[in-house]
Scaffold this motif. Sequence first.
Motif, PDB file in Angstrom:
ATOM      1  N   SER A 109      96.446  40.630 169.647  1.00 22.15           N
ATOM      2  CA  SER A 109      94.783  40.913 168.801  1.00 22.15           C
ATOM      3  C   SER A 109      94.869  39.606 169.736  1.00 22.15           C
ATOM      4  CB  SER A 109      95.517  40.646 167.205  1.00 22.15           C
ATOM      5  OG  SER A 109      96.259  41.251 166.797  1.00 22.15           O
ATOM      6  N   VAL A 110      93.532  40.109 170.068  1.00 19.69           N
ATOM      7  CA  VAL A 110      92.792  37.837 170.070  1.00 19.69           C
ATOM      8  C   VAL A 110      91.858  37.275 170.325  1.00 19.69           C
ATOM      9  CG1 VAL A 110      93.925  39.068 172.690  1.00 19.69           C
ATOM     10  CG2 VAL A 110      91.026  39.650 171.636  1.00 19.69           C
ATOM     11  N   PRO A 111      92.359  36.095 170.003  1.00 22.34           N
ATOM     12  CA  PRO A 111      91.617  35.305 168.746  1.00 22.34           C
ATOM     13  C   PRO A 111      89.626  34.860 168.637  1.00 22.34           C
ATOM     14  CG  PRO A 111      92.396  34.138 170.621  1.00 22.34           C
ATOM     15  CD  PRO A 111      92.315  35.604 170.607  1.00 22.34           C
ATOM     16  N   ILE A 112      88.425  35.184 167.765  1.00 29.07           N
ATOM     17  CA  ILE A 112      87.712  34.837 168.126  1.00 29.07           C
ATOM     18  C   ILE A 112      87.305  33.130 167.030  1.00 29.07           C
ATOM     19  CG2 ILE A 112      86.355  37.061 168.155  1.00 29.07           C
ATOM     20  CD1 ILE A 112      86.056  37.224 165.295  1.00 29.07           C
ATOM     21  N   ARG A 113      86.580  32.469 166.873  1.00 28.42           N
ATOM     22  CA  ARG A 113      87.240  31.021 166.368  1.00 28.42           C
ATOM     23  C   ARG A 113      85.743  30.832 165.092  1.00 28.42           C
ATOM     24  NH1 ARG A 113      92.303  28.469 167.317  1.00 28.42           N
ATOM     25  NH2 ARG A 113      91.004  26.905 165.263  1.00 28.42           N
ATOM     26  N   GLY A 114      85.863  30.061 164.365  1.00 35.78           N
ATOM     27  CA  GLY A 114      85.300  28.944 163.933  1.00 35.78           C
ATOM     28  C   GLY A 114      83.710  29.716 162.784  1.00 35.78           C
ATOM     29  N   SER A 115      84.152  31.173 162.782  1.00 38.35           N
ATOM     30  CA  SER A 115      83.366  31.610 161.149  1.00 38.35           C
ATOM     31  C   SER A 115      81.974  31.851 161.574  1.00 38.35           C
ATOM     32  CB  SER A 115      83.073  30.674 160.174  1.00 38.35           C
ATOM     33  OG  SER A 115      82.758  29.786 160.235  1.00 38.35           O
ATOM     34  N   ASP A 157      81.704  15.512 165.863  1.00 38.99           N
ATOM     35  CA  ASP A 157      81.763  14.407 165.640  1.00 38.99           C
ATOM     36  C   ASP A 157      80.855  14.017 165.146  1.00 38.99           C
ATOM     37  OD1 ASP A 157      80.206  14.165 167.430  1.00 38.99           O
ATOM     38  OD2 ASP A 157      81.309  13.028 169.432  1.00 38.99           O
ATOM     39  N   GLY A 158      79.719  14.451 164.594  1.00 38.55           N
ATOM     40  CA  GLY A 158      78.519  13.220 164.121  1.00 38.55           C
ATOM     41  C   GLY A 158      77.838  13.269 165.001  1.00 38.55           C
ATOM     42  N   THR A 159      77.783  12.977 166.006  1.00 39.74           N
ATOM     43  CA  THR A 159      76.920  12.657 167.167  1.00 39.74           C
ATOM     44  C   THR A 159      75.921  13.192 167.985  1.00 39.74           C
ATOM     45  OG1 THR A 159      78.270  11.965 169.196  1.00 39.74           O
ATOM     46  CG2 THR A 159      78.950  10.861 166.835  1.00 39.74           C
ATOM     47  N   ALA A 160      74.788  13.086 168.130  1.00 34.87           N
ATOM     48  CA  ALA A 160      73.986  13.863 169.448  1.00 34.87           C
ATOM     49  C   ALA A 160      74.950  14.445 170.650  1.00 34.87           C
ATOM     50  CB  ALA A 160      72.914  12.979 169.213  1.00 34.87           C
ATOM     51  N   ASP A 161      75.572  13.479 170.849  1.00 38.07           N
ATOM     52  CA  ASP A 161      76.727  13.450 171.992  1.00 38.07           C
ATOM     53  C   ASP A 161      77.705  14.527 171.955  1.00 38.07           C
ATOM     54  OD1 ASP A 161      75.179  11.985 173.356  1.00 38.07           O
ATOM     55  OD2 ASP A 161      76.821  10.504 174.018  1.00 38.07           O
ATOM     56  N   GLY A 162      78.053  15.353 170.443  1.00 44.13           N
ATOM     57  CA  GLY A 162      78.790  15.950 170.298  1.00 44.13           C
ATOM     58  C   GLY A 162      78.853  17.496 170.883  1.00 44.13           C
ATOM     59  N   VAL A 163      80.035  18.537 170.093  1.00 43.07           N
ATOM     60  CA  VAL A 163      79.803  20.107 170.288  1.00 43.07           C
ATOM     61  C   VAL A 163      78.718  20.690 169.097  1.00 43.07           C
ATOM     62  CG1 VAL A 163      80.523  22.182 171.154  1.00 43.07           C
ATOM     63  CG2 VAL A 163      81.907  19.789 172.365  1.00 43.07           C
ATOM     64  N   PHE A 164      78.039  21.311 169.549  1.00 42.91           N
ATOM     65  CA  PHE A 164      77.956  22.322 167.933  1.00 42.91           C
ATOM     66  C   PHE A 164      77.623  23.518 168.060  1.00 42.91           C
ATOM     67  CE2 PHE A 164      75.059  18.776 169.246  1.00 42.91           C
ATOM     68  CZ  PHE A 164      74.106  17.821 168.039  1.00 42.91           C
ATOM     69  N   GLY A 165      77.469  23.835 166.647  1.00 46.56           N
ATOM     70  CA  GLY A 165      77.971  25.486 166.672  1.00 46.56           C
ATOM     71  C   GLY A 165      79.174  26.078 166.457  1.00 46.56           C
ATOM     72  N   LEU A 166      80.590  24.616 166.337  1.00 44.40           N
ATOM     73  CA  LEU A 166      81.752  25.610 166.206  1.00 44.40           C
ATOM     74  C   LEU A 166      81.926  25.902 164.490  1.00 44.40           C
ATOM     75  CD1 LEU A 166      83.468  22.097 168.099  1.00 44.40           C
ATOM     76  CD2 LEU A 166      83.344  24.510 168.862  1.00 44.40           C
ATOM     77  N   CYS A 167      81.340  25.630 163.357  1.00 47.85           N
ATOM     78  CA  CYS A 167      81.122  25.822 162.683  1.00 47.85           C
ATOM     79  C   CYS A 167      80.227  26.742 162.098  1.00 47.85           C
ATOM     80  CB  CYS A 167      81.302  24.516 161.171  1.00 47.85           C
ATOM     81  SG  CYS A 167      81.503  25.702 159.932  1.00 47.85           S
ATOM     82  N   GLY A 168      80.418  28.234 161.900  1.00 43.87           N
ATOM     83  CA  GLY A 168      79.245  29.420 161.226  1.00 43.87           C
ATOM     84  C   GLY A 168      78.164  29.457 162.858  1.00 43.87           C
ATOM     85  N   ASN A 169      77.583  30.376 162.208  1.00 39.16           N
ATOM     86  CA  ASN A 169      76.124  31.610 163.222  1.00 39.16           C
ATOM     87  C   ASN A 169      77.386  32.276 164.095  1.00 39.16           C
ATOM     88  OD1 ASN A 169      74.255  31.255 164.063  1.00 39.16           O
ATOM     89  ND2 ASN A 169      73.985  29.768 165.881  1.00 39.16           N
ATOM     90  N   PHE A 170      78.300  31.518 164.600  1.00 36.57           N
ATOM     91  CA  PHE A 170      78.657  32.798 165.421  1.00 36.57           C
ATOM     92  C   PHE A 170      79.690  32.201 165.370  1.00 36.57           C
ATOM     93  CE2 PHE A 170      74.283  33.831 166.931  1.00 36.57           C
ATOM     94  CZ  PHE A 170      74.137  34.955 166.970  1.00 36.57           C
ATOM     95  N   TRP A 171      80.733  33.531 165.734  1.00 34.88           N
ATOM     96  CA  TRP A 171      82.445  33.587 166.120  1.00 34.88           C
ATOM     97  C   TRP A 171      82.541  33.568 167.037  1.00 34.88           C
ATOM     98  CZ3 TRP A 171      86.698  32.961 162.513  1.00 34.88           C
ATOM     99  CH2 TRP A 171      86.372  33.797 161.432  1.00 34.88           C
TER     100      TRP A 171
END
Length: 335
Positions: free
Chosen positions: A277-283, A153-167
């Motif tokens: 087939s089970v999912p991995i998300r977020g790249s 959500d662009g804030t310090a209270d949000g969840v980080f790492g959903l995009c990239g670094n690890f699926w």
Amino acid sequence: MKEFVKKKAVIVMDSAGLPNYMTMFYMEPGTYEPEDVPELFKIRNKIVPAVLVSQFTNTMIKGVPASLPYQQPKHTISYDEAAAACGRKGKGWHLMTNTEFVYLLHEAEELGHTIGGNTNYGSNSKNEQESGVRYDSAGRTLTGCDPLTWSHDGTADGVFGLCGNFWEWVTGLRLHKGVVEYTPNNDAAVEGYTEKPDWTVAEVNGRPLKLYGNSAGDVVMSVAEEIEENWEGCHMADLQLEELDEVPEIAYKLGIVPHDWKHETAGLWADSELEESVPIRGSSFLSTSIGGAGALRLYYARSDVSGNVSLRSALFLEDWELVTELLKAGATAHA
């Protein structure tokens, strides 16, 4: 977003005695009508007052996952191993569900926020000025050192790492020989994911929704009776529709593609050959051309492991008193 859903960054001690930095989404009793409650809070025919999601991709400490800053995320772990490890954290703890992941994607979409991340060996492939703190030559980055634009959500209270670094592995979604199946609401958030889920076939006007890779190199969303047995990946913008005039609402609900999919460069993969087939998300950190928070791969078996696939634990609370403990300023509570 529902105005009665609030969020706050908190620290929670699990049953193994490990602190966990979490984003808590909660609803105060008496502020909502049951029919308005997001699926996030609906678990096994109950409405829970809070769901907490790890702020960071989890590291592993003595066999128990933990959401902590300045850590190297755990990788090379299978789907079932990840789910079992999250269950060891205690009651209500579980491997992040698809419903939870998609809730964060939809909140970002409603906020007009594009979730950034490490998709180019330590930096954002779409904005090289944004970078994390690398800890190895491969370009993986430490948790808790990301710019705010990399939170959901662009804030310090949000969840980080959903995009990239690890699926990340998520539960509650799969392909069964190409047929899209899911667990309703947030029912996949069962302690340790030890119960066999009740899979529901995703349907469009009574016909099963399917995903497959065709011989032309496309990913196809289809309701055709017969489909190819093949796997393939493509940018979401290149998704092909078969016997469908438009992407059905169930595909948005499950986070298979976003509403603006025709302009989405994040990748989508499907394998209709596998029984499951089970999912991995977020790249991941090497997803330079197909990265994005919405990226989805549906071609992994439960037993597969990879150096660019990690995990994220989450927690649901059924007791409002536990929520109020966490809301106290500076409090660290046990769950």
